[in-house]
Structure formats: structure tokens, C-alpha cells
Design a protein around this motif. Structure first.
Motif, PDB file in Angstrom:
ATOM      1  N   TYR A  53      -4.041 -31.488 -50.625  1.00 21.13           N
ATOM      2  CA  TYR A  53      -4.675 -31.646 -49.220  1.00 21.13           C
ATOM      3  C   TYR A  53      -4.929 -30.249 -48.786  1.00 21.13           C
ATOM      4  CZ  TYR A  53       0.008 -31.164 -47.355  1.00 21.13           C
ATOM      5  OH  TYR A  53       1.441 -30.494 -47.077  1.00 21.13           O
TER       6      TYR A  53
ATOM      7  N   ARG B 287     -10.141 -35.332 -52.643  1.00 15.29           N
ATOM      8  CA  ARG B 287     -10.602 -36.742 -53.422  1.00 15.29           C
ATOM      9  C   ARG B 287     -10.969 -36.420 -54.928  1.00 15.29           C
ATOM     10  NH1 ARG B 287      -7.636 -40.101 -50.529  1.00 15.29           N
ATOM     11  NH2 ARG B 287      -8.143 -40.509 -48.324  1.00 15.29           N
TER      12      ARG B 287
ATOM     13  N   GLU C 269     -17.151 -39.706 -45.446  1.00 14.96           N
ATOM     14  CA  GLU C 269     -16.279 -40.821 -46.042  1.00 14.96           C
ATOM     15  C   GLU C 269     -14.879 -41.087 -45.502  1.00 14.96           C
ATOM     16  OE1 GLU C 269     -14.655 -42.384 -50.413  1.00 14.96           O
ATOM     17  OE2 GLU C 269     -16.114 -40.875 -50.247  1.00 14.96           O
ATOM     18  N   ASP C 270     -14.133 -39.886 -45.300  1.00 12.98           N
ATOM     19  CA  ASP C 270     -12.576 -40.326 -44.632  1.00 12.98           C
ATOM     20  C   ASP C 270     -12.551 -40.097 -43.363  1.00 12.98           C
ATOM     21  OD1 ASP C 270     -11.457 -40.682 -47.312  1.00 12.98           O
ATOM     22  OD2 ASP C 270     -11.100 -38.583 -47.533  1.00 12.98           O
ATOM     23  N   GLN C 271     -13.269 -39.498 -42.673  1.00 16.79           N
ATOM     24  CA  GLN C 271     -13.034 -39.125 -41.322  1.00 16.79           C
ATOM     25  C   GLN C 271     -14.174 -39.734 -40.471  1.00 16.79           C
ATOM     26  OE1 GLN C 271     -10.571 -37.776 -40.496  1.00 16.79           O
ATOM     27  NE2 GLN C 271     -10.061 -37.204 -42.627  1.00 16.79           N
TER      28      GLN C 271
ATOM     29  N   CYS D  61     -14.036 -35.244 -48.221  1.00 20.29           N
ATOM     30  CA  CYS D  61     -15.077 -36.125 -48.084  1.00 20.29           C
ATOM     31  C   CYS D  61     -15.039 -36.380 -46.528  1.00 20.29           C
ATOM     32  CB  CYS D  61     -14.907 -37.424 -48.672  1.00 20.29           C
ATOM     33  SG  CYS D  61     -14.731 -37.195 -50.505  1.00 20.29           S
TER      34      CYS D  61
END
Length: 310
Positions: free
Chosen positions: A160, A187, A206-208, A203
């Protein structure tokens, strides 16, 4: 010149602006200058921001409240004139650095008094034969978009980007107005141990559920040197801007470099170590960071050059 202002921290001739690192050089007349690099690729040549103020060796530059004016040698809209005003000196920066004796560079935990739970901040440790367990940072600062490569209790690898350092509060919010998350996972992770190449995606959309600075996705490829002291090369491919190049735009070293030096300097001196790093294709900017850390360790300083964000 466009009226916008932002706080920055200058440390060891580096500063960060909107996530990009810049090097301040000194010319033959002791005047500071820096290149805008990727921020002005539309120009015919890379512009330099130059100050007429002389900063003599051994001095700390402008006094608190004093203004430093920069002009540019190539016209770039919005950057013809930049003004800096010094807000503080090294004695009262307010950032916390950890006092570490050389024998103390080992894995241990320190309670973070600002937290009310059992979360612990871990001083990074050095792992010279794998990416896993290492932390890589820019500007000697963990949590300032540092890369963390970990293994969970089940042996699964995860990675991360950490934005946990308070200095990231000076950066823009996400495009929906929310603060930058403290951690953003990579990812689609791929790791090639033979080539020491890591690939992964950040992403944002997509993630946030939103973009950041108009970017929906970052795709990374990083190649590490053979002893995992620094990122040699690679790219961060952006969805709406030019790619960032490791070693040039993104300069990252192992956050446990001091611990590594204590091991390596038993067998060689600083110059030998730098020569060895150069043969492993460390860029000029990477070598500057490595040399600063090596000299700090060799001087037996009781303080770490790194901000571990403890």
C-alpha cells in the motif's frame, strides 16, 4: 504569480510540491535554482526557477519573514514569478524525529500517544534479500506517499501507499472533497523476484469512488537494486498526465537505510558504498539521498535523518 499559495517544507535541498520532489541546486554565484521538470513538459526546454538571493555556504538562507523571489528562464504560464516567504527555521519546525543510537536499529514497536487504541507505529527494518518487509520513502519521510510491502499472518503479500504523515494535509483533497485516505492499497500485484520488479495499480476511482487531481488510476512498475536499498527505475503511469519516472521524478530509498549502512559500512567506507550504488544504476538524485544518509550514520549522529512519523 497566479495568486495561489501553499506551504512546503525544504529539507536537505529537497522539497515536495503536489506530490513531486524537486532538488534545489546552487550555482557558481551561490544562487539557488531548481527545474520544474514534468510540470512544464510543453515548453521547448525544461525551465529553471532562479533566485537572485545569494545563500552562502553554512548559512540557512532567508530569515523568518524574509521573502525569496524566483524568476523563470523560460516563459511558463503561471510560473514567471514565484515568491517564497520563510515561516520557520530548523530549530522550530515542529516535526518529530526519533533519537536512535546505532545499536538501536532493530525491529521494535513504539506506542503512538496520539492514538487511543492499541495501534503501534513500527520503525522500518531492513530486508536485503526480498521486497517484503521493506518500506521505501521519498524526502526521508515515512507516510509521505511511502510504499509499504508487507506479509499478513497467513503469509499473503500486500502492499500500500501510506499518506499517514501530517504533511500530506497540505496536499489537495480527493476530487469529491474528501481527505486523502491514510492508506491506499495496491491492486493487481505482480512480483518477479528474479528481476526484482514489482507491478501494481492504485485504483482511485474503483476503491475511493472518486478521482484525485483528475486521475482515476495509477499503474506502477518498479525495479529495485539487488540489495533492496533503493528503487532503480520504473514508471508510474497516470491516466491523464505524463508518466512519472523513478530515479528522476520519483526518488525513493529504503526507510531502513541507516540500519543497512551499519551493516555495509563495516566492510567499506562511504565512497566505496556510493561507487557500488552507482554501478547498480542509482540516479544522481538517488545517490544524493544515499550519501546524506551514509554521512549521517558515519558521523555517529544520535538522531535519525528519517522522519518515521511515530
Amino acid at each position: 504569480q497566479n495568486g495561489n499559495s501553499m506551504k512546503i517544507k525544504v529539507q536537505d535541498h529537497f522539497f515536495l510540491f503536489l506530490g513531486q520532489q524537486y532538488d534545489i541546486e546552487i550555482d557558481d554565484n551561490n544562487r539557488p535554482w531548481f527545474s520544474w521538470g514534468i510540470g512544464a513538459r510543453s515548453a521547448r526546454r525544461i525551465p529553471k526557477q532562479i533566485s537572485n538571493m545569494q545563500i552562502l555556504p553554512g548559512s540557512i538562507g532567508p530569515e523568518v519573514g524574509e521573502v525569496l523571489e524566483w524568476t523563470v528562464d523560460v516563459h511558463v504560464a503561471g510560473h514567471d514569478m514565484t515568491t517564497w516567504k520563510r515561516l520557520t527555521t530548523p530549530d522550530n519546525l515542529g516535526y518529530k524525529f526519533s533519537s536512535l543510537k546505532p545499536t538501536a536499529f532493530a525491529a521494535y514497536h513504539v506506542m503512538n500517544n496520539q492514538l487511543n487504541n492499541d495501534t503501534r507505529s513500527v520503525i522500518p527494518t531492513y530486508h536485503g534479500n526480498t521486497i517484503w518487509g521493506n518500506v521505501f520513502c521519498q524526502a526521508f519521510c515515512v507516510g509521505l506517499a511511502s510504499y509499504h510491502f508487507e506479509t499478513d499472518e497467513d503469509g499473503n503479500h500486500e502492499a500500500y501507499i501510506s499518506y499517514e504523515n501530517p504533511r500530506t494535509s497540505e496536499w489537495p483533497n480527493l476530487d469529491n472533497g474528501m481527505s486523502i485516505p491514510s492508506r491506499v492499497p495496491f491492486r493487481n500485484i505482480q512480483w518477479n523476484p528474479e528481476r526484482r520488479v514489482f507491478k501494481g495499480d492504485i485504483c482511485w476511482l474503483e476503491d475511493q469512488g472518486t478521482t484525485w487531481n483528475g486521475e482515476s488510476k495509477w499503474s506502477y512498475e518498479m525495479q529495485f537494486n539487488r540489495t533492496f536499498l533503493f528503487i532503480v527505475s520504473g514508471t508510474c503511469s497516470l491516466s491523464d498526465r505524463d508518466d512519472h519516472q523513478f530515479g528522476r521524478d520519483l526518488v525513493y530509498v529504503n526507510a531502513a537505510l541507516e540500519q543497512a549502512f551499519l551493516e555495509f559500512l563495516c566492510d567499506c567506507d562511504v565512497d566505496q558504498f556510493l561507487i557500488e550504488s552507482a554501478t547498480q544504476h542509482a540516479s544522481t538524485r538517488t545517490l544524493q539521498m544515499i550519501r546524506a544518509v551514509a554521512l549521517s550514520v558515519e558521523s555517529n549522529s544520535s538522531e535519525s535523518i528519517f522522519d518515521f512519523n511515530l
